[in-house]
Design an enzyme around this catalytic site. Structure first.
Site, PDB file in Angstrom:
ATOM      1  N   CYS A  85       0.842  -1.201   0.000  1.00  0.00           N
ATOM      2  CA  CYS A  85       0.000   0.000   0.000  1.00  0.00           C
ATOM      3  C   CYS A  85       0.878   1.252   0.000  1.00  0.00           C
ATOM      4  CB  CYS A  85      -0.908  -0.013   1.219  1.00  0.00           C
ATOM      5  SG  CYS A  85      -1.813   1.527   1.482  1.00  0.00           S
ATOM      6  N   CYS A  88       0.862   3.038   3.359  1.00  0.00           N
ATOM      7  CA  CYS A  88       1.713   2.401   4.368  1.00  0.00           C
ATOM      8  C   CYS A  88       3.179   2.701   4.093  1.00  0.00           C
ATOM      9  CB  CYS A  88       1.477   0.898   4.378  1.00  0.00           C
ATOM     10  SG  CYS A  88      -0.211   0.425   4.824  1.00  0.00           S
TER      11      CYS A  88
END
Length: 229
Positions: A85, A88
């Protein structure tokens, strides 16, 4: 069909359309409140200490209790929602920017992931400068695991987070489970306890790096005397 019937039919269709639009608008408004978010439950040191983690060595992975990460020097630990992600990865880069200061404090930086898929962890490591371990039972994402499903894609805050990370040049992929929300912990050695616990509220709700550093500065050197108190 008479004029009155046609007029009634048109009004009925207009009412249905207006009602559908109203329902959609109400759903959108409610999705942008915290009303339907799963309430987080604060972790305890006793809960975190017993979590079983695994090294990511493919040949001979080692299983150990999480307390080993912080029992001597404390630790900053990121529970990664999904390594691929881009949100992230942005948070990982922010935490990694603190590593020189954490090194001066003697506080290590770690991350846990909930699954290992292909080369996802390896591809995450350019963004995260600490060691990474596997939390197969997703305990660092609890005690009560929280999920954000597709409601996240209609939340204004999530889209703001998307644009923020994209504008910084972060990119990613869709590999792996990404609905169980993550977080960041700062934990002191011995029984000093949890000094900071940030639980991700929505996709891209990252921790404030200044708060992490402030909490890390509160970590006290571990001694057998302090542990007994």
């Amino acid at each position: 069909m008479s004029f009155l019937d046609l007029n009634f039919f048109s009004m009925s269709m207009w009412s249905l359309g207006a009602g559908a639009l109203g329902a959609a608008a109400l759903s959108l408004i409610l999705a942008n409140t915290d009303l339907f978010l799963t309430k987080s439950v604060d972790a305890t040191l006793e809960f975190l200490e017993e979590i079983q983690l695994k090294t990511l060595d493919n040949e001979s992975p080692k299983t150990f209790k999480a307390r080993e990460l912080w029992e001597h020097r404390g630790a900053v630990i990121m529970a990664v929602r999904r390594p691929g992600c881009f949100l992230c990865r942005e948070e990982a880069a922010d935490l990694s920017a603190l590593k020189p200061q954490l090194d001066l404090l003697g506080v290590p930086l770690y991350a846990v992931v909930k699954e290992k898929i292909g080369s996802e962890v390896e591809n995450f490591q350019p963004y995260f400068k600490g060691k990474i371990f596997l939390d197969e039972r997703k305990k660092f994402y609890g005690p009560q695991k929280r999920k954000m499903m597709f409601m996240g894609f209609v939340r204004l805050g999530v889209w703001q987070n998307f644009f923020r990370a994209r504008s910084k040049g972060f990119s990613g992929n869709l590999e792996g489970e990404g609905f169980v929300l993550g977080g960041v912990y700062v934990i002191g050695p011995g029984k000093q306890g949890i000094l900071l616990e940030h639980r991700e509220k929505e996709f891209g709700d990252k921790v404030n790096p200044a708060s992490v550093l402030e909490a890390a500065k509160k970590i006290k050197p571990h001694t057998s005397t302090s542990e007994g108190k």
